[in-house]
Design an enzyme around this catalytic site. Structure first.
Site, PDB file in Angstrom:
ATOM      1  N   HIS A  38       0.850  -1.541   0.152  1.00 27.19           N
ATOM      2  CA  HIS A  38      -0.224   0.027   0.298  1.00 27.19           C
ATOM      3  C   HIS A  38       0.864   1.217   0.353  1.00 27.19           C
ATOM      4  CE1 HIS A  38      -4.488  -0.656   0.917  1.00 27.19           C
ATOM      5  NE2 HIS A  38      -4.099  -1.855   0.561  1.00 27.19           N
ATOM      6  N   GLY A 105      -5.433  -3.055  -8.297  1.00 24.52           N
ATOM      7  CA  GLY A 105      -5.383  -1.956  -7.358  1.00 24.52           C
ATOM      8  C   GLY A 105      -6.369  -1.447  -7.280  1.00 24.52           C
ATOM      9  N   GLU A 106      -6.153  -0.150  -5.627  1.00 19.86           N
ATOM     10  CA  GLU A 106      -7.267   0.570  -5.428  1.00 19.86           C
ATOM     11  C   GLU A 106      -7.012   1.779  -6.157  1.00 19.86           C
ATOM     12  OE1 GLU A 106      -5.499  -1.427  -3.080  1.00 19.86           O
ATOM     13  OE2 GLU A 106      -6.644  -3.355  -3.049  1.00 19.86           O
TER      14      GLU A 106
END
Length: 317
Positions: A38, A105-106
């Site tokens: 992250h 992904g974010e």
């Protein structure tokens, strides 16, 4: 037979704490490690987010366990050629005991360079091309690639993986599961969703590993454990695509106001009842998972590892 690993959450812990957890995991009998990748934590209460690649280097010198990223996005924040170099070096440091878990992904992590956040279909196409680029680089040969999304010119990994580097693909919906079956060496999905696993198998994933993870909160005080999860990880209970599209920890905090302690108590193993923890883990085993990674929420890590070493892993093993 299902293999059990420990899930290192970079969002919640400092680098030193993650290394301590890796040592305790090895001592407790966990067979492998997973680690998140992250740029931001999900919320400010989690409070950390070290870069995964130096963490993997440190892990390689700390414990002899295999390591898997759950998961890296090699499409936006990091170019696939750079991701390939990081993954190859990780594989060398771990003597081939590294698996690259990848996903689409974010926005939470990938929007930070100001790039437009694409639709899922476009992100899936980007991921497919990125995996193609990385696999070509993993051979150690010089490559040039001019595709729809990426250009690589005269690139060669002089420190190439010592053996074939597996690329597992994450998926949380039917199309993502089909993509994983078609291009992945394995499938990553967090819940014991047999329909998703079936789609993965039917799309080319037959015989390939399925891996997943779950969060728990072992504590002598169940109510305190529920409060800890509700404070630190309410985002786990958000529905649908919110985890992919919300752009900042503040947005996750706003959405998480909808999550109640009762939802946490119902859906997350909390407290010190081994049967509750075993029931949650066995749901993954019964669904056909090959690897299950368990992560302890909150600061009470030593009690978790003691309990799992003495009461849970011997039963699961």
């Amino acid at each position: 037979m299902t293999s059990f690993g420990y899930f290192l959450s970079c969002e919640e812990f400092t680098p030193a704490q993650l290394l301590d957890q890796a040592r305790m995991a090895a001592d407790a009998g966990f067979e492998r490690l997973a680690i998140s990748d992250h740029f931001h934590p999900w919320n400010d209460a989690q409070g950390n987010s070290p870069l995964v690649w130096p963490m993997i280097g440190a892990l390689s010198q700390t414990v002899p366990l295999p390591v898997t990223t759950l998961v890296t996005c090699p499409t936006t924040r990091m170019h696939p050629a750079v991701t390939a170099q990081a993954a190859a070096t990780s594989s060398v440091l771990l003597d081939g005991r590294f698996t690259l878990g990848v996903g689409t992904g974010e926005a939470l992590n990938e929007h930070v360079l100001g790039d437009r956040w694409p639709s899922f279909d476009e992100r899936a196409a980007m991921l497919e091309e990125a995996v193609e680029v990385m696999r070509a680089l993993f051979t150690g040969r010089q490559i040039t690639h001019r595709g729809t999304y990426y250009t690589v010119e005269n690139a060669r990994l002089y420190t190439a993986p010592p053996a074939r580097l597996p690329v597992y693909v994450s998926g949380f919906g039917p199309h993502a599961a089909e993509l994983a079956g078609r291009i992945g060496d394995g499938f990553v999905t967090m819940g014991p969703d047999q329909d998703a696993i079936g789609r993965f198998r039917d799309s080319g994933g037959e015989g390939k590993p399925v891996i997943g993870g779950l969060k728990v909160c072992w504590s002598e005080d169940r109510d305190k454990a529920v409060d800890t999860v509700h404070r630190l990880w309410p985002n786990e209970q958000l529905p649908g695509e919110l985890a992919q599209i919300l752009p900042t920890p503040a947005h996750f905090e706003q959405a998480s106001e909808l999550v109640t302690p009762e939802q946490i108590a119902q859906n997350v193993p909390c407290g010190n009842d081994p049967d509750q923890h075993l029931k949650a883990i066995r749901a993954y085993v019964d669904a056909g998972f090959d690897e299950v990674y368990i992560g302890q929420i909150g600061p009470d890590q030593e009690s978790f590892f003691t309990a799992y070493r003495e009461h849970l892993l011997p039963v699961l093993g």
